[in-house]
Design a protein around this motif. Structure first.
Motif, mmCIF file in Angstrom:
data_model
loop_
_atom_site.group_PDB
_atom_site.id
_atom_site.type_symbol
_atom_site.label_atom_id
_atom_site.label_comp_id
_atom_site.label_asym_id
_atom_site.label_seq_id
_atom_site.Cartn_x
_atom_site.Cartn_y
_atom_site.Cartn_z
ATOM 1 N N ILE A 1 0.840 -1.203 0.000
ATOM 2 C CA ILE A 1 0.000 0.000 0.000
ATOM 3 C C ILE A 1 0.874 1.252 0.000
ATOM 4 C CG2 ILE A 1 -1.622 1.343 1.397
ATOM 5 C CD1 ILE A 1 -2.859 -1.391 2.248
ATOM 6 N N ALA A 2 1.929 1.238 0.809
ATOM 7 C CA ALA A 2 2.831 2.394 0.875
ATOM 8 C C ALA A 2 3.529 2.634 -0.467
ATOM 9 C CB ALA A 2 3.875 2.184 1.978
ATOM 10 N N VAL A 3 3.972 1.574 -1.104
ATOM 11 C CA VAL A 3 4.647 1.708 -2.394
ATOM 12 C C VAL A 3 3.670 2.189 -3.463
ATOM 13 C CG1 VAL A 3 5.832 0.411 -4.219
ATOM 14 C CG2 VAL A 3 6.451 0.041 -1.846
ATOM 15 N N THR A 4 2.438 1.696 -3.405
ATOM 16 C CA THR A 4 1.411 2.153 -4.355
ATOM 17 C C THR A 4 1.144 3.641 -4.155
ATOM 18 O OG1 THR A 4 0.398 -0.033 -4.346
ATOM 19 C CG2 THR A 4 -0.949 1.774 -5.169
ATOM 20 N N TRP A 5 1.082 4.072 -2.896
ATOM 21 C CA TRP A 5 0.881 5.497 -2.607
ATOM 22 C C TRP A 5 2.045 6.320 -3.167
ATOM 23 C CZ3 TRP A 5 3.666 9.030 0.265
ATOM 24 C CH2 TRP A 5 3.039 10.273 0.454
ATOM 25 N N LEU A 6 3.274 5.817 -2.990
ATOM 26 C CA LEU A 6 4.442 6.517 -3.532
ATOM 27 C C LEU A 6 4.379 6.607 -5.052
ATOM 28 C CD1 LEU A 6 7.380 5.119 -1.368
ATOM 29 C CD2 LEU A 6 6.534 7.469 -1.425
ATOM 30 N N ALA A 7 3.974 5.507 -5.677
ATOM 31 C CA ALA A 7 3.876 5.489 -7.144
ATOM 32 C C ALA A 7 2.856 6.515 -7.621
ATOM 33 C CB ALA A 7 3.489 4.095 -7.627
ATOM 34 N N ALA A 8 1.725 6.621 -6.910
ATOM 35 C CA ALA A 8 0.697 7.589 -7.296
ATOM 36 C C ALA A 8 1.141 9.021 -6.988
ATOM 37 C CB ALA A 8 -0.605 7.271 -6.570
ATOM 38 N N ALA A 9 1.738 9.222 -5.830
ATOM 39 C CA ALA A 9 2.135 10.572 -5.413
ATOM 40 C C ALA A 9 3.242 11.144 -6.299
ATOM 41 C CB ALA A 9 2.591 10.541 -3.952
ATOM 42 N N TYR A 10 4.196 10.311 -6.664
ATOM 43 C CA TYR A 10 5.327 10.795 -7.455
ATOM 44 C C TYR A 10 5.214 10.436 -8.934
ATOM 45 C CZ TYR A 10 7.425 11.884 -3.007
ATOM 46 O OH TYR A 10 7.665 12.400 -1.762
#
Length: 165
Positions: free
Chosen positions: A38-47
């Motif tokens: 979930i954290a990596v997915t959030w990073l992928a979306a945010a950046y």
């Protein structure tokens, strides 16, 4: 002599895998992999950095798919070893010991090896002191029933046996 017999199919084997996955050590790792995914997915979306999605898929693989594939390989190896896709598992309770037989494998356990009994619906788990579990199904007793088996096991284990939750 009391006997419990059932066929080990992929469906039963897979249910054992999911059951083991919900136990504390594995459950913690599964939760960690999901949270990391979930954290990596959030990073992928945010950046807006698509390569992070590869890590997301890896996290999901580690959380879910890896155990399924490992169980499938193990089941296939056992089926090959026993020479049949589904095999008969027989657990015999006699006055001296408990004997588990499946395919060309036979293992004997002493009643003193049992540390607890857990029941849920049609399933019974005899927990051994070394952490192993003997799985029984109440509707698979041959020439007897679970009540008779429980009485024999309780008599042989004496006061050492305390039913689990």
């Amino acid at each position: 002599m009391i006997r419990n017999e059932y066929r080990v199919t992929w469906e039963i084997f897979r249910s054992w895998m999911w059951e083991n996955k919900r136990k504390p050590p594995r459950l913690v790792f599964t939760i960690v992999w999901v949270l990391f995914g979930i954290a990596v997915t959030w990073l992928a979306a945010a950046y807006r950095f698509a390569p992070y999605l590869v890590m997301t898929f890896f996290c999901l693989y580690r959380a879910f798919l890896r155990d399924i594939l490992a169980a499938k390989r193990q089941y296939g190896a056992m089926a090959k070893s026993y020479g049949q896709k589904d095999w008969l598992r027989s657990i015999t309770f006699d006055e001296e010991q408990i004997t588990l037989k499946e395919g060309n494998l036979s293992v004997n356990y002493r009643y003193s090896d049992i540390s607890g009994i857990r029941e849920a619906g049609n399933r019974v788990w005899l927990t051994l002191k070394d952490g192993k579990v003997i799985r029984l199904y109440k509707d698979c007793f041959v020439g007897s029933d679970w009540e008779g088996c429980r009485e024999l096991t309780a008599r042989k284990c004496g006061s050492l046996l305390q039913p689990e939750g």
